[in-house]
Scaffold this motif. Structure first.
Motif, PDB file in Angstrom:
ATOM      1  N   MET A   1       0.835  -1.202   0.000  1.00  0.00           N
ATOM      2  CA  MET A   1       0.000   0.000   0.000  1.00  0.00           C
ATOM      3  C   MET A   1       0.869   1.251   0.000  1.00  0.00           C
ATOM      4  SD  MET A   1      -3.220  -0.838  -0.068  1.00  0.00           S
ATOM      5  CE  MET A   1      -3.872   0.794   0.243  1.00  0.00           C
ATOM      6  N   ARG A   2       0.378   2.271  -0.670  1.00  0.00           N
ATOM      7  CA  ARG A   2       1.027   3.584  -0.658  1.00  0.00           C
ATOM      8  C   ARG A   2       0.109   4.563   0.069  1.00  0.00           C
ATOM      9  NH1 ARG A   2       1.783   5.058  -6.731  1.00  0.00           N
ATOM     10  NH2 ARG A   2      -0.330   4.185  -6.810  1.00  0.00           N
ATOM     11  N   ILE A   3       0.689   5.355   0.951  1.00  0.00           N
ATOM     12  CA  ILE A   3      -0.080   6.334   1.720  1.00  0.00           C
ATOM     13  C   ILE A   3       0.673   7.661   1.708  1.00  0.00           C
ATOM     14  CG2 ILE A   3      -1.101   6.912   3.952  1.00  0.00           C
ATOM     15  CD1 ILE A   3      -0.914   3.881   4.637  1.00  0.00           C
ATOM     16  N   VAL A   4      -0.003   8.718   1.266  1.00  0.00           N
ATOM     17  CA  VAL A   4       0.579  10.060   1.294  1.00  0.00           C
ATOM     18  C   VAL A   4      -0.476  11.008   1.846  1.00  0.00           C
ATOM     19  CG1 VAL A   4       1.616  11.932  -0.026  1.00  0.00           C
ATOM     20  CG2 VAL A   4       2.036   9.561  -0.705  1.00  0.00           C
ATOM     21  N   ALA A   5      -0.082  11.874   2.779  1.00  0.00           N
ATOM     22  CA  ALA A   5      -1.041  12.772   3.419  1.00  0.00           C
ATOM     23  C   ALA A   5      -0.429  14.144   3.645  1.00  0.00           C
ATOM     24  CB  ALA A   5      -1.505  12.184   4.744  1.00  0.00           C
ATOM     25  N   LYS A   6      -1.310  15.132   3.754  1.00  0.00           N
ATOM     26  CA  LYS A   6      -0.855  16.485   4.055  1.00  0.00           C
ATOM     27  C   LYS A   6      -1.980  17.231   4.771  1.00  0.00           C
ATOM     28  CE  LYS A   6       1.119  20.688   1.964  1.00  0.00           C
ATOM     29  NZ  LYS A   6       2.339  20.710   2.796  1.00  0.00           N
ATOM     30  N   THR A   7      -1.621  17.989   5.807  1.00  0.00           N
ATOM     31  CA  THR A   7      -2.571  18.878   6.466  1.00  0.00           C
ATOM     32  C   THR A   7      -1.982  20.273   6.489  1.00  0.00           C
ATOM     33  OG1 THR A   7      -3.992  19.177   8.412  1.00  0.00           O
ATOM     34  CG2 THR A   7      -1.713  18.479   8.818  1.00  0.00           C
TER      35      THR A   7
ATOM     36  N   ASP B   1      -7.784  20.397  12.298  1.00  0.00           N
ATOM     37  CA  ASP B   1      -7.830  19.078  11.657  1.00  0.00           C
ATOM     38  C   ASP B   1      -6.780  18.169  12.288  1.00  0.00           C
ATOM     39  OD1 ASP B   1      -9.677  20.154   9.929  1.00  0.00           O
ATOM     40  OD2 ASP B   1      -8.438  19.967   8.131  1.00  0.00           O
ATOM     41  N   SER B   2      -7.069  16.873  12.310  1.00  0.00           N
ATOM     42  CA  SER B   2      -6.089  15.867  12.732  1.00  0.00           C
ATOM     43  C   SER B   2      -6.256  14.640  11.856  1.00  0.00           C
ATOM     44  CB  SER B   2      -6.298  15.468  14.199  1.00  0.00           C
ATOM     45  OG  SER B   2      -6.118  16.557  15.072  1.00  0.00           O
ATOM     46  N   TYR B   3      -5.176  13.890  11.681  1.00  0.00           N
ATOM     47  CA  TYR B   3      -5.270  12.650  10.910  1.00  0.00           C
ATOM     48  C   TYR B   3      -4.175  11.693  11.346  1.00  0.00           C
ATOM     49  CZ  TYR B   3      -1.071  13.513   8.145  1.00  0.00           C
ATOM     50  OH  TYR B   3       0.230  13.700   7.765  1.00  0.00           O
ATOM     51  N   ALA B   4      -4.365  10.421  10.993  1.00  0.00           N
ATOM     52  CA  ALA B   4      -3.333   9.400  11.132  1.00  0.00           C
ATOM     53  C   ALA B   4      -3.610   8.334  10.093  1.00  0.00           C
ATOM     54  CB  ALA B   4      -3.329   8.792  12.538  1.00  0.00           C
ATOM     55  N   ALA B   5      -2.580   7.623   9.688  1.00  0.00           N
ATOM     56  CA  ALA B   5      -2.731   6.559   8.696  1.00  0.00           C
ATOM     57  C   ALA B   5      -1.555   5.607   8.811  1.00  0.00           C
ATOM     58  CB  ALA B   5      -2.794   7.142   7.273  1.00  0.00           C
ATOM     59  N   GLY B   6      -1.757   4.381   8.349  1.00  0.00           N
ATOM     60  CA  GLY B   6      -0.670   3.419   8.425  1.00  0.00           C
ATOM     61  C   GLY B   6      -1.030   2.100   7.769  1.00  0.00           C
TER      62      GLY B   6
ATOM     63  N   LEU C   1      -1.171  -2.288   8.075  1.00  0.00           N
ATOM     64  CA  LEU C   1      -1.362  -3.442   8.943  1.00  0.00           C
ATOM     65  C   LEU C   1      -0.870  -4.680   8.199  1.00  0.00           C
ATOM     66  CD1 LEU C   1      -4.954  -2.441  10.067  1.00  0.00           C
ATOM     67  CD2 LEU C   1      -2.920  -2.392  11.523  1.00  0.00           C
ATOM     68  N   PRO C   2      -0.818  -5.833   8.838  1.00  0.00           N
ATOM     69  CA  PRO C   2      -0.336  -7.037   8.142  1.00  0.00           C
ATOM     70  C   PRO C   2      -1.108  -7.342   6.857  1.00  0.00           C
ATOM     71  CG  PRO C   2      -0.479  -7.442  10.504  1.00  0.00           C
ATOM     72  CD  PRO C   2      -1.096  -6.105  10.265  1.00  0.00           C
ATOM     73  N   ASN C   3      -0.427  -7.998   5.911  1.00  0.00           N
ATOM     74  CA  ASN C   3      -1.021  -8.431   4.641  1.00  0.00           C
ATOM     75  C   ASN C   3      -1.482  -7.276   3.756  1.00  0.00           C
ATOM     76  OD1 ASN C   3      -0.601 -11.034   5.551  1.00  0.00           O
ATOM     77  ND2 ASN C   3      -2.725 -11.350   6.178  1.00  0.00           N
ATOM     78  N   SER C   4      -0.691  -6.196   3.732  1.00  0.00           N
ATOM     79  CA  SER C   4      -0.959  -5.050   2.862  1.00  0.00           C
ATOM     80  C   SER C   4      -2.323  -4.413   3.115  1.00  0.00           C
ATOM     81  CB  SER C   4      -0.856  -5.458   1.382  1.00  0.00           C
ATOM     82  OG  SER C   4       0.448  -5.894   1.072  1.00  0.00           O
ATOM     83  N   VAL C   5      -2.733  -4.394   4.351  1.00  0.00           N
ATOM     84  CA  VAL C   5      -3.958  -3.710   4.757  1.00  0.00           C
ATOM     85  C   VAL C   5      -3.578  -2.301   5.211  1.00  0.00           C
ATOM     86  CG1 VAL C   5      -5.835  -3.679   6.445  1.00  0.00           C
ATOM     87  CG2 VAL C   5      -5.107  -5.840   5.406  1.00  0.00           C
ATOM     88  N   ALA C   6      -4.352  -1.321   4.769  1.00  0.00           N
ATOM     89  CA  ALA C   6      -4.084   0.067   5.138  1.00  0.00           C
ATOM     90  C   ALA C   6      -5.261   0.638   5.912  1.00  0.00           C
ATOM     91  CB  ALA C   6      -3.825   0.910   3.894  1.00  0.00           C
ATOM     92  N   TRP C   7      -4.976   1.653   6.726  1.00  0.00           N
ATOM     93  CA  TRP C   7      -6.032   2.324   7.483  1.00  0.00           C
ATOM     94  C   TRP C   7      -5.751   3.816   7.532  1.00  0.00           C
ATOM     95  CZ3 TRP C   7      -4.731   5.233  11.738  1.00  0.00           C
ATOM     96  CH2 TRP C   7      -3.448   5.016  12.268  1.00  0.00           C
ATOM     97  N   ALA C   8      -6.803   4.576   7.784  1.00  0.00           N
ATOM     98  CA  ALA C   8      -6.653   6.019   7.937  1.00  0.00           C
ATOM     99  C   ALA C   8      -7.824   6.560   8.728  1.00  0.00           C
ATOM    100  CB  ALA C   8      -6.587   6.710   6.578  1.00  0.00           C
ATOM    101  N   VAL C   9      -7.584   7.653   9.446  1.00  0.00           N
ATOM    102  CA  VAL C   9      -8.654   8.364  10.136  1.00  0.00           C
ATOM    103  C   VAL C   9      -8.402   9.861   9.988  1.00  0.00           C
ATOM    104  CG1 VAL C   9      -7.433   8.115  12.342  1.00  0.00           C
ATOM    105  CG2 VAL C   9      -9.849   8.723  12.334  1.00  0.00           C
ATOM    106  N   VAL C  10      -9.461  10.598   9.657  1.00  0.00           N
ATOM    107  CA  VAL C  10      -9.386  12.041   9.455  1.00  0.00           C
ATOM    108  C   VAL C  10     -10.496  12.688  10.274  1.00  0.00           C
ATOM    109  CG1 VAL C  10      -9.707  13.917   7.797  1.00  0.00           C
ATOM    110  CG2 VAL C  10      -8.350  11.916   7.168  1.00  0.00           C
TER     111      VAL C  10
END
Length: 242
Positions: A1-7, A18-23, A25-34
């Protein structure tokens, strides 16, 4: 997974709520919260940062490899519920924070499926083959007016009441959260953002700014365009793709 963010604070507001986080998880699983906070000089920042911290911790500690959709839904909705209780309790404990709250979009991408839980008017989109599909539906006054035919979607864009939201994390002891699932293709891009982007950058501009496929530049380009177009609010953009 590719993840790019900007605030970004934007061009007008004195601070960034604003706040955010992303990352990953195992097996190429991605998550994000905004989250997009509201409530006084410091309340909005506290609400959004607290919510992001709790939701992020719940997602990363609860996810196990191979989880199915119902388990992922439970993780997202229970994480948001926990954050709602914490923010609400903080607002009642400190008079200076009374009434604070935040929008929330929490997402997980697993095995070609996007899972999204949300409340408020921050949004999730899928960019696919030159089109932009909105996955979330705003919990806002103008959206309700559109739903009952009192406003057209074009009128809603410029309505002075467009910032009035009808659901927010932390303003009550319970929160109704919407949940949705969408299949995504290998070259699709998931875009999660606050209204500092969508109120200042049109759908056509978003598509144009992402049309060359240079994924690593998308978030910065979109934030810069929002500032060029007035930057009247904090702007947060998170992009995710295989």
């Amino acid at each position: 997974m590719r993840i790019v963010a900007k605030t970004d604070i934007g061009s007008v507001r004195p601070n960034n709520q604003d706040s955010y986080a992303a990352g990953e998880l195992p097996n190429s699983v991605a998550w994000a919260v905004v989250c997009d906070g509201m409530g006084g000089a410091s309340g909005g920042n506290i609400a959004s940062s607290t919510a992001v911290k709790i939701i992020s911790e719940r997602i990363t500690s609860s996810y196990k490899a191979g989880m199915g959709g119902s388990s992922i839904k439970n993780i997202l909705t229970s994480a948001i519920a926990a954050a709602n209780i914490e923010v609400f309790d903080e607002s009642r404990a400190d008079e200076a924070l009374a009434g604070m709250g935040t929008t929330v979009v929490a997402a997980v991408i697993s095995d070609g499926v996007l899972y999204v839980a949300h409340a408020g008017d921050s949004r999730a989109y899928i960019l696919s083959k030159g089109s932009l599909k909105q996955i979330t539906k705003d919990h806002s006054f103008v959206q309700e007016m559109v739903d009952i035919g009192r406003l057209t979607p074009d009128e809603a864009k410029d309505d002075p009441r467009k910032n009035i939201i009808t659901r927010a994390l932390g303003v009550g002891d319970e929160l109704r959260v919407d949940f949705c699932e969408e299949f995504i293709d290998k070259d699709d891009v998931v875009l999660i953002c606050t209204d500092g982007l969508t109120n200042y950058v049109s759908i056509e501009e978003i598509i144009s700014l992402t049309s060359d496929g240079k994924f690593n530049d998308f978030s910065e380009r979109l934030v810069n365009k929002a500032n060029e177009n007035g930057g009247g609010d904090n702007i947060t953009v998170v992009t995710l793709s295989y």
